[in-house]
Design a protein around this motif. Structure first.
Motif, short mmCIF file in Angstrom:
data_model
loop_
_atom_site.label_atom_id
_atom_site.label_comp_id
_atom_site.label_asym_id
_atom_site.label_seq_id
_atom_site.Cartn_x
_atom_site.Cartn_y
_atom_site.Cartn_z
N GLY A 227 0.91 -1.06 0.13
CA GLY A 227 0.03 -0.01 0.00
C GLY A 227 0.92 1.26 -0.08
O GLY A 227 2.03 1.16 -0.05
N LYS A 228 0.30 2.29 0.08
CA LYS A 228 1.12 3.59 0.03
C LYS A 228 1.71 4.08 1.29
O LYS A 228 1.05 3.51 2.40
N VAL A 229 2.66 4.83 1.32
CA VAL A 229 2.95 5.30 2.59
C VAL A 229 2.23 6.33 3.50
O VAL A 229 1.33 6.92 2.57
N THR A 230 2.14 6.58 4.54
CA THR A 230 1.21 7.36 5.34
C THR A 230 2.08 8.44 5.96
O THR A 230 3.27 8.35 6.31
N ASN A 231 1.17 9.49 6.51
CA ASN A 231 1.93 10.50 7.18
C ASN A 231 3.24 11.06 6.84
O ASN A 231 3.98 11.33 7.37
N LEU A 232 3.05 11.26 5.51
CA LEU A 232 4.10 11.97 4.55
C LEU A 232 4.15 13.46 4.95
O LEU A 232 3.34 14.14 5.04
N THR A 233 5.37 13.85 5.41
CA THR A 233 5.74 15.39 5.77
C THR A 233 6.85 15.93 5.10
O THR A 233 7.89 15.11 4.79
N LEU A 242 17.73 25.15 -0.59
CA LEU A 242 16.61 24.45 -1.45
C LEU A 242 16.79 22.98 -1.18
O LEU A 242 17.35 22.22 -2.00
N LYS A 243 16.35 22.32 -0.20
CA LYS A 243 16.27 21.08 0.29
C LYS A 243 15.17 20.83 1.11
O LYS A 243 14.75 21.85 1.90
N ALA A 244 14.86 19.43 1.45
CA ALA A 244 13.72 19.31 2.36
C ALA A 244 14.01 17.99 2.83
O ALA A 244 14.88 16.93 2.46
N SER A 245 13.69 17.63 4.31
CA SER A 245 13.68 16.33 4.90
C SER A 245 12.42 15.83 4.74
O SER A 245 11.25 16.49 5.24
N LEU A 246 12.35 14.48 4.38
CA LEU A 246 11.09 13.95 4.31
C LEU A 246 10.79 12.77 5.25
O LEU A 246 11.81 12.02 5.64
N ARG A 247 9.70 12.61 5.74
CA ARG A 247 9.30 11.70 7.05
C ARG A 247 8.16 10.89 6.53
O ARG A 247 7.16 11.73 5.90
N TRP A 248 8.03 9.56 6.53
CA TRP A 248 6.51 9.18 6.55
C TRP A 248 6.75 7.69 7.21
O TRP A 248 7.72 7.38 7.82
#
Length: 284
Positions: A227-233, A242-248
């Motif tokens: 299934g898909k990942v959840t709680n993606l931020t 110009l960068k980002a930290s992803l959590r899921w």
């Protein structure tokens, strides 16, 4: 996109079909059967009804992915305390009765595996008023005969149906969403987990009444896929870099809703799905 006097509709493999009605007090008369391409926003009138055309008072629609069939609910031909199920021809808006229910179904939805669900009112001891409601699981191949039922309550309180309703599955999560209108005339959105047989209230739809509920989804080629990942931020640094930290949260079930036996990896794309910029192992 604004549709005046939409009575009901359903999303069928990317195309939305529905009926627009002329409303005369408590009597609905059909006006148009139409389709919508949400990619372009174009509304296509498939059939224009005449005042003299036959109309069984269709009030709810549901798409069955497993049978590639569009079903509809209409007021029962025997009495208004029952409902009939119709099959809709999407090429011309015609309809064919396929089953008679022995109860009034307030809403209808079909899960990805083809199980058809209805909302049924729970009558009081005198059979005069409703004092609650049931979610009925049925078999479409057996004239929508009942397979199972759940009494619907939130925090121990019964949900009593009235007026207009609509219902659809989110095939991403396999959860059922029910827009239910109560005796006070207000509509509320409920989320039902048909596997766990639980229901929670999501929100109030104050001063709004929604019909023709349709939930877009993105599936997989195989229902056994993760299934898909959840709680993606995504969090950007304070310095403006110009960068980002992803959590899921990694998925624990497949697209059917069954527990995963193994989970390989998560791919991260930018712009388009094919532009993969990173791959993260499922155990990371």
């Amino acid at each position: 996109l604004h549709l005046v006097k939409l009575r009901c509709g359903a999303l069928c493999d990317g195309t939305y079909y529905g009926y627009i009605c002329r409303v005369f007090s408590f009597l609905d008369q059909p006006d148009r059967f139409f389709s919508i391409d949400f990619n372009t926003g174009k509304v296509n009138v498939i059939h224009q009804f005449e005042y003299t055309d036959e109309w069984p008072v269709i009030y709810e629609m549901a798409y069955d992915h497993s049978r590639t069939t569009l079903w509809a609910l209409a007021r029962g031909t025997r009495d208004y305390a029952s409902s009939d199920v119709y099959q809709i021809n999407t090429s011309n808006g015609s309809f064919k009765k396929v089953a008679e229910l022995d109860y009034y179904a307030w809403a209808m939805a079909v899960d990805y595996e083809g199980n058809a669900y209805f909302i049924k009112g729970k009558p009081d001891a005198k059979n005069e008023y409703y004092e609650g409601s049931y979610l009925m699981k049925t078999d479409a191949d057996e004239d929508f005969a009942s397979v199972d039922s759940i009494e619907l309550k939130v925090d121990g309180q019964a949900v009593i149906p009235n007026f207009d309703h609509s219902m659809d599955f989110d095939h991403n999560s396999n959860l059922l969403y029910w827009l239910s209108t109560a005796n006070d005339g207000y509509q509320r959105l409920y989320k039902i987990d048909t596997r766990k047989k639980t229901m929670v209230k999501e929100c109030d739809m104050v001063y709004n009444e929604v019909v023709g509920l349709a939930i877009p989804y993105e599936g997989a080629d195989n229902r056994n896929a993760s299934g898909k990942v959840t709680n993606l931020t995504a969090t950007a640094p304070d310095d403006g870099t110009l960068k980002a930290s992803l959590r899921w949260t990694n998925p624990t079930v497949n697209w059917r809703g069954d527990n995963l036996n193994e989970f390989k990896e998560v791919t991260i794309s930018r712009g388009t799905r094919d532009n993969v910029v990173a791959t993260v192992a499922g155990t990371a």
